[in-house]
Design an enzyme around this catalytic site. Structure first.
Site, PDB file in Angstrom:
ATOM      1  CD  GLU A  21      -2.819   1.370   1.888  1.00 62.80           C
ATOM      2  OE1 GLU A  21      -2.613   0.427   3.180  1.00 62.80           O
ATOM      3  OE2 GLU A  21      -4.210   1.805   2.274  1.00 62.80           O
ATOM      4  CE  LYS A  48      -5.582  -0.195   1.692  1.00 60.79           C
ATOM      5  NZ  LYS A  48      -6.920  -0.334   2.706  1.00 60.79           N
TER       6      LYS A  48
HETATM    7  P1  13P Z   1      -9.264   4.664   3.311  1.00 65.22           P
HETATM    8  O1  13P Z   1     -10.078   3.356   2.886  1.00 65.22           O
HETATM    9  O2  13P Z   1      -9.854   5.710   4.292  1.00 65.22           O
HETATM   10  O3  13P Z   1      -8.477   5.708   3.106  1.00 65.22           O
HETATM   11  O4  13P Z   1      -8.372   3.441   3.916  1.00 65.22           O
HETATM   12  C1  13P Z   1      -7.697   2.460   3.752  1.00 65.22           C
HETATM   13  C2  13P Z   1      -6.461   1.538   4.837  1.00 65.22           C
HETATM   14  O5  13P Z   1      -6.547   0.768   4.559  1.00 65.22           O
HETATM   15  C3  13P Z   1      -5.841   3.032   4.831  1.00 65.22           C
HETATM   16  O6  13P Z   1      -4.018   2.335   5.674  1.00 65.22           O
END
Ligand code: 13P
Length: 341
Positions: free
Chosen positions: A179, A221
């Site tokens: 991510e 992500k």
């Molecule tokens: P959000 O969709 O609120 O950005 O959260 C996703 C997430 O896993 C943040 O690390």
């Protein structure tokens, strides 16, 4: 295929399913406290347990959600009837996952940049999480945006952290979600967001390759390409979708098993409309779905407000967002359905 490889493939197959996405319910202690404060609920262990049991106990959630990202504490918590929460998720066909990074700190010698920590002892922690039912993991790196941020150093250091984490996960038979979040905070243009996201993703995949991470056994992500929240010139939904897909096409190898976007502070409706528009841009090599935290949890949280009597209504609010996002992942979202309960 060796055992680890087939184990990773089984998890990928369970997570990447047409018309399904992921629920991010992995807020750290300080973050969940902030979310609870807005609805007047104290962040006690029992309240956090009750909230996450509500989410995971939502009847029918497994129709739209294939995996849930949990925080360490939740792995050891139980539903009201004593069933461990990871087991409850799995019983609904939802694969339990775990956030494994330990948050971000300032990056030394790079004012304004941050670096994610948590690699020490990660291998042993993963073994423990696996026994508790986790089959995939998540590590988040964040990038602040300005004319000069993020620095080259931040882009390279965070890419290396993400890649190191992903390699350790795959070795342990845990599917890594990688991510890299380019933050929406600030007044930057959508073009600047596109430029930063492209540089970040390019470096992330370079590092993943260096660390011999198997792209087929990982999920990405990313954030979407949008203008900063404080920019008065916001792009249209179709412009954001087109820029997002262009940047991903330039940087993400086609064999990556799936791309599951974060919502990053978009409203629930915006996040759904963007995902739908992204999927309407045409044929793409990877499945494009959601891994939303706030965009899935905000409406049910507002409904719940810590009251046992609101549990059913809150679950319906979650189910609605999950259903609309599932439709968006198939390019079948109709904004008129927002008005239907
Ligand atoms: P959000 O969709 O609120 O950005 O959260 C996703 C997430 O896993 C943040 O690390």
């Amino acid at each position: 295929m060796n055992t680890t490889s087939s184990e990773l493939q089984r998890t990928i197959d369970a997570l990447v399913q047409d018309g399904k996405g992921l629920l991010a319910a992995d807020e750290s202690g300080p973050t969940i406290a902030k979310r609870f404060k807005r609805i007047g609920v104290e962040s006690t262990e029992e309240n956090r347990r009750a909230w996450r049991a509500l989410l995971l106990g939502t009847p029918g959630l497994g129709e739209f959600v294939s995996g849930v990202i949990l925080y360490e504490e939740t792995l050891a918590q139980c539903a009201d009837d004593g069933e461990p929460l990871p087991q409850l998720a799995a019983r609904h066909g939802i694969v339990p996952g775990i956030k494994v990074d330990k948050g971000k700190i300032a990056l030394a010698h790079a004012p304004g940049d941050e670096i994610t920590q948590g690699l020490d002892g990660l291998g042993e922690r993963l073994e423990r999480y696996k026994v508790q039912g986790a089959r995939f993991a998540k590590w988040r790196a964040v990038y602040n945006v300005s004319d000069s941020l993020p620095s080259r150093l931040a882009i390279e250091a965070n890419a290396d952290g993400l890649a190191c984490y992903a390699a350790i996960c795959q070795q342990a038979g845990i599917v890594p979600i990688v991510e890299p979040e380019v933050l929406m905070d600030g007044a930057h243009s959508i073009e600047r967001c596109a430029e930063v996201t492209e540089a970040v993703l390019h470096e992330v995949f370079h590092a993943l390759h260096r660390h011999a991470v198997v792209f087929e056994h990982m999920l990405l992500k990313p954030s979407m390409v949008v203008a900063g929240k404080a920019n008065t010139n916001q792009a249209s939904v179709t412009q954001a979708a087109s820029q997002t897909v262009t940047v991903l096409g330039r940087t993400v190898p086609p064999v990556v098993a799936g791309i599951f976007f974060l919502s990053g502070g978009q409203t629930p409706e915006e996040a759904t409309a963007h995902l739908d528009a992204i999927n309407r841009t045409g044929r793409r090599p990877w499945p494009l779905s959601f891994s939303y935290g706030r965009a899935l949890q905000e409406p049910p949280l507002e409904t719940w407000r810590g009251q046992a009597g609101n549990v059913h209504a809150a679950q319906q609010a979650l189910l609605k967002r999950a259903r609309l996002n599932a439709a968006a992942s198939l390019a079948r979202y109709d904004a008129k359905e927002e008005r239907v309960g």
